[in-house]
Design a protein around this motif. Structure first.
Motif, PDB file in Angstrom:
ATOM      1  N   MET A   1       0.867  -1.229  -0.334  1.00 31.02           N
ATOM      2  CA  MET A   1       0.264  -0.149   0.187  1.00 31.02           C
ATOM      3  C   MET A   1       0.713   0.989  -0.417  1.00 31.02           C
ATOM      4  N   LEU A   2       1.832   1.050   0.679  1.00 31.87           N
ATOM      5  CA  LEU A   2       3.012   2.532   1.310  1.00 31.87           C
ATOM      6  C   LEU A   2       3.382   2.685  -0.719  1.00 31.87           C
ATOM      7  N   PHE A   3       3.856   1.753  -0.541  1.00 32.10           N
ATOM      8  CA  PHE A   3       4.347   1.471  -2.205  1.00 32.10           C
ATOM      9  C   PHE A   3       3.402   2.192  -3.477  1.00 32.10           C
ATOM     10  N   TYR A   4       2.488   1.745  -3.512  1.00 24.12           N
ATOM     11  CA  TYR A   4       1.441   2.340  -4.687  1.00 24.12           C
ATOM     12  C   TYR A   4       1.010   3.930  -3.971  1.00 24.12           C
ATOM     13  N   ASN A   5       1.001   4.470  -3.196  1.00 21.75           N
ATOM     14  CA  ASN A   5      -0.224   5.004  -2.627  1.00 21.75           C
ATOM     15  C   ASN A   5       1.423   6.624  -2.640  1.00 21.75           C
ATOM     16  N   ALA A   6       2.300   6.396  -1.720  1.00 24.57           N
ATOM     17  CA  ALA A   6       3.850   7.158  -1.436  1.00 24.57           C
ATOM     18  C   ALA A   6       4.707   7.202  -2.882  1.00 24.57           C
ATOM     19  N   THR A   7       5.427   6.272  -2.742  1.00 26.71           N
ATOM     20  CA  THR A   7       6.292   6.266  -3.303  1.00 26.71           C
ATOM     21  C   THR A   7       6.171   6.489  -5.654  1.00 26.71           C
ATOM     22  N   LEU A   8       4.962   5.296  -5.998  1.00 28.95           N
ATOM     23  CA  LEU A   8       4.253   6.072  -7.206  1.00 28.95           C
ATOM     24  C   LEU A   8       3.533   7.206  -7.557  1.00 28.95           C
ATOM     25  N   GLY A   9       3.069   7.561  -6.311  1.00 29.09           N
ATOM     26  CA  GLY A   9       2.389   9.043  -6.255  1.00 29.09           C
ATOM     27  C   GLY A   9       3.218   9.996  -6.747  1.00 29.09           C
ATOM     28  N   CYS A  10       4.796   9.995  -5.413  1.00 30.91           N
ATOM     29  CA  CYS A  10       5.452  11.246  -6.204  1.00 30.91           C
ATOM     30  C   CYS A  10       6.394  10.498  -7.165  1.00 30.91           C
ATOM     31  N   MET A  11       6.782   9.139  -7.589  1.00 38.79           N
ATOM     32  CA  MET A  11       7.130   9.570  -9.100  1.00 38.79           C
ATOM     33  C   MET A  11       6.170   9.680 -10.104  1.00 38.79           C
ATOM     34  N   GLY A  12       4.942   9.630  -9.846  1.00 36.53           N
ATOM     35  CA  GLY A  12       4.057  10.256 -11.117  1.00 36.53           C
ATOM     36  C   GLY A  12       4.204  11.561 -10.797  1.00 36.53           C
ATOM     37  N   SER A  13       4.238  12.468  -9.864  1.00 38.17           N
ATOM     38  CA  SER A  13       4.510  14.364  -9.885  1.00 38.17           C
ATOM     39  C   SER A  13       5.432  14.302  -9.910  1.00 38.17           C
ATOM     40  N   PHE A  14       6.369  13.944  -9.454  1.00 36.28           N
ATOM     41  CA  PHE A  14       8.227  14.289 -10.441  1.00 36.28           C
ATOM     42  C   PHE A  14       7.750  14.872 -11.868  1.00 36.28           C
ATOM     43  N   ALA A  15       7.185  13.086 -12.527  1.00 35.05           N
ATOM     44  CA  ALA A  15       7.056  13.135 -13.975  1.00 35.05           C
ATOM     45  C   ALA A  15       6.494  13.751 -14.454  1.00 35.05           C
ATOM     46  N   THR A  16       5.431  14.354 -14.208  1.00 34.82           N
ATOM     47  CA  THR A  16       4.359  15.404 -14.383  1.00 34.82           C
ATOM     48  C   THR A  16       4.746  16.763 -14.518  1.00 34.82           C
ATOM     49  N   LEU A  17       5.800  17.395 -13.892  1.00 37.32           N
ATOM     50  CA  LEU A  17       6.855  17.869 -13.685  1.00 37.32           C
ATOM     51  C   LEU A  17       7.716  17.910 -14.580  1.00 37.32           C
ATOM     52  N   GLN A  73       4.238   4.880 -14.386  1.00 38.07           N
ATOM     53  CA  GLN A  73       3.914   5.068 -13.449  1.00 38.07           C
ATOM     54  C   GLN A  73       4.912   6.499 -13.661  1.00 38.07           C
ATOM     55  N   SER A  74       6.670   6.438 -14.484  1.00 36.91           N
ATOM     56  CA  SER A  74       6.812   7.576 -14.941  1.00 36.91           C
ATOM     57  C   SER A  74       6.864   7.719 -16.224  1.00 36.91           C
ATOM     58  N   LEU A  75       7.270   7.142 -17.312  1.00 36.03           N
ATOM     59  CA  LEU A  75       7.330   7.467 -18.444  1.00 36.03           C
ATOM     60  C   LEU A  75       6.092   7.705 -18.857  1.00 36.03           C
ATOM     61  N   GLY A  76       5.292   6.900 -19.007  1.00 41.37           N
ATOM     62  CA  GLY A  76       3.441   7.687 -19.287  1.00 41.37           C
ATOM     63  C   GLY A  76       2.991   8.539 -18.483  1.00 41.37           C
ATOM     64  N   THR A  77       3.151   9.081 -17.560  1.00 45.35           N
ATOM     65  CA  THR A  77       2.833  10.482 -16.723  1.00 45.35           C
ATOM     66  C   THR A  77       3.541  11.378 -17.114  1.00 45.35           C
ATOM     67  N   MET A  78       4.892  11.725 -18.145  1.00 47.44           N
ATOM     68  CA  MET A  78       5.337  12.432 -18.728  1.00 47.44           C
ATOM     69  C   MET A  78       5.124  12.481 -19.584  1.00 47.44           C
ATOM     70  N   ILE A  79       4.966  11.366 -20.615  1.00 51.48           N
ATOM     71  CA  ILE A  79       4.221  11.417 -22.253  1.00 51.48           C
ATOM     72  C   ILE A  79       2.720  12.400 -22.288  1.00 51.48           C
ATOM     73  N   TYR A  80       1.781  12.362 -21.509  1.00 53.34           N
ATOM     74  CA  TYR A  80       0.869  11.743 -20.780  1.00 53.34           C
ATOM     75  C   TYR A  80       0.877  13.065 -21.455  1.00 53.34           C
ATOM     76  N   GLN A  81       1.589  14.397 -20.496  1.00 55.27           N
ATOM     77  CA  GLN A  81       2.006  15.712 -20.827  1.00 55.27           C
ATOM     78  C   GLN A  81       2.097  16.328 -22.462  1.00 55.27           C
ATOM     79  N   TRP A  82       3.064  15.539 -22.591  1.00 53.62           N
ATOM     80  CA  TRP A  82       3.690  16.054 -24.593  1.00 53.62           C
ATOM     81  C   TRP A  82       2.070  15.714 -24.649  1.00 53.62           C
ATOM     82  N   LEU A  83       1.410  14.828 -24.321  1.00 52.66           N
ATOM     83  CA  LEU A  83       0.171  14.855 -25.542  1.00 52.66           C
ATOM     84  C   LEU A  83      -0.925  16.047 -25.395  1.00 52.66           C
ATOM     85  N   TRP A  84      -1.092  16.456 -23.764  1.00 52.38           N
ATOM     86  CA  TRP A  84      -2.216  17.329 -23.475  1.00 52.38           C
ATOM     87  C   TRP A  84      -2.061  18.485 -23.509  1.00 52.38           C
ATOM     88  N   MET A  85      -0.308  19.046 -23.416  1.00 52.76           N
ATOM     89  CA  MET A  85      -0.546  20.528 -23.683  1.00 52.76           C
ATOM     90  C   MET A  85      -0.262  20.547 -25.198  1.00 52.76           C
TER      91      MET A  85
END
Length: 210
Positions: A1-17, A73-85
């Motif tokens: 639970m910690l891995f999915y909620n905390a670790t992946l969540g933080c990675m997704g936020s950094f990948a978005t930025l 979570q990391s690469l997918g989120t980053m590429i999604y920003q390239w699609l959305w922007m």
């Protein structure tokens, strides 16, 4: 639970930025068409890795699940920003002068309609493949064919990429898409007009200037 909620969540936020940074840094040198085509291609190919995860083939070859979770979570989120922007910027440039609010609402509503239809078809596909988990114990069999749905959802966007060469103009962010579009003709250069070989009628301002 910690891995999915905390670790992946933080990675997704950094990948978005990071996705926002790279888009702002390099997008001015690349056309809308190239950004959307390349991003869609990479996004689809990246999600093909989910087929390996859902079919549990990764366990057979000794690759842990967290490896796929990190990459998606990391690469997918980053590429999604390239699609959305570029979509947001492109939608804004499709708005004729003095019709910005109406046209932007119309374009975005068409986009949202496509998302809603896609979600409905995805739900139908999952139901057809007997993927109907209810949150109960021992539901592994409900995910037996999930990899098929993942493969279909990953490959279908690749089929639509060919249409992007006709539908998306080859202009960079900030460049003028059409002078007639800016003068108030909301369908200037549309695919329907090109099919019918219609020429855009002269605008009133052009007639007055003549």
């Amino acid at each position: 639970m910690l891995f999915y909620n905390a670790t992946l969540g933080c990675m997704g936020s950094f990948a978005t930025l990071f996705g926002l940074y790279t888009y702002n840094r390099y997008s001015s040198q690349i056309s809308y068409r190239a950004i959307i085509v390349v991003s869609n291609t990479v996004f689809s190919l990246l999600h093909l890795a989910d087929m390996v995860l859902f079919s549990r083939m990764n366990v057979q070859i000794g690759i842990p699940d967290c490896f796929f979770a990190f990459g998606n979570q990391s690469l997918g989120t980053m590429i999604y920003q390239w699609l959305w922007m570029p979509q947001v910027g492109f939608f804004s440039q499709l708005c004729p002068k003095d019709m910005e609010a109406s046209m932007f609402a119309l374009v975005v509503s068409c986009h949202n309609l496509g998302v809603a239809i896609s979600s409905a078809l995805g739900a139908w596909l999952l139901a057809s493949l007997s993927c109907n988990p209810r949150g109960a114990a021992m539901e592994t069999s409900e995910f037996q064919h999930l990899w098929i749905a993942s493969g279909v959802s990953s490959l279908l966007p690749l089929l639509g990429i060919s249409a992007l060469f006709s539908l998306v103009p080859d202009v960079r962010p900030g460049e003028e898409i059409s002078t007639q579009l800016q003068r108030g003709d909301g369908t200037a250069g549309s695919l329907w007009r090109r099919w019918r070989s219609e020429s855009c009628p002269p605008m009133e301002s052009d007639s007055e200037d003549a």
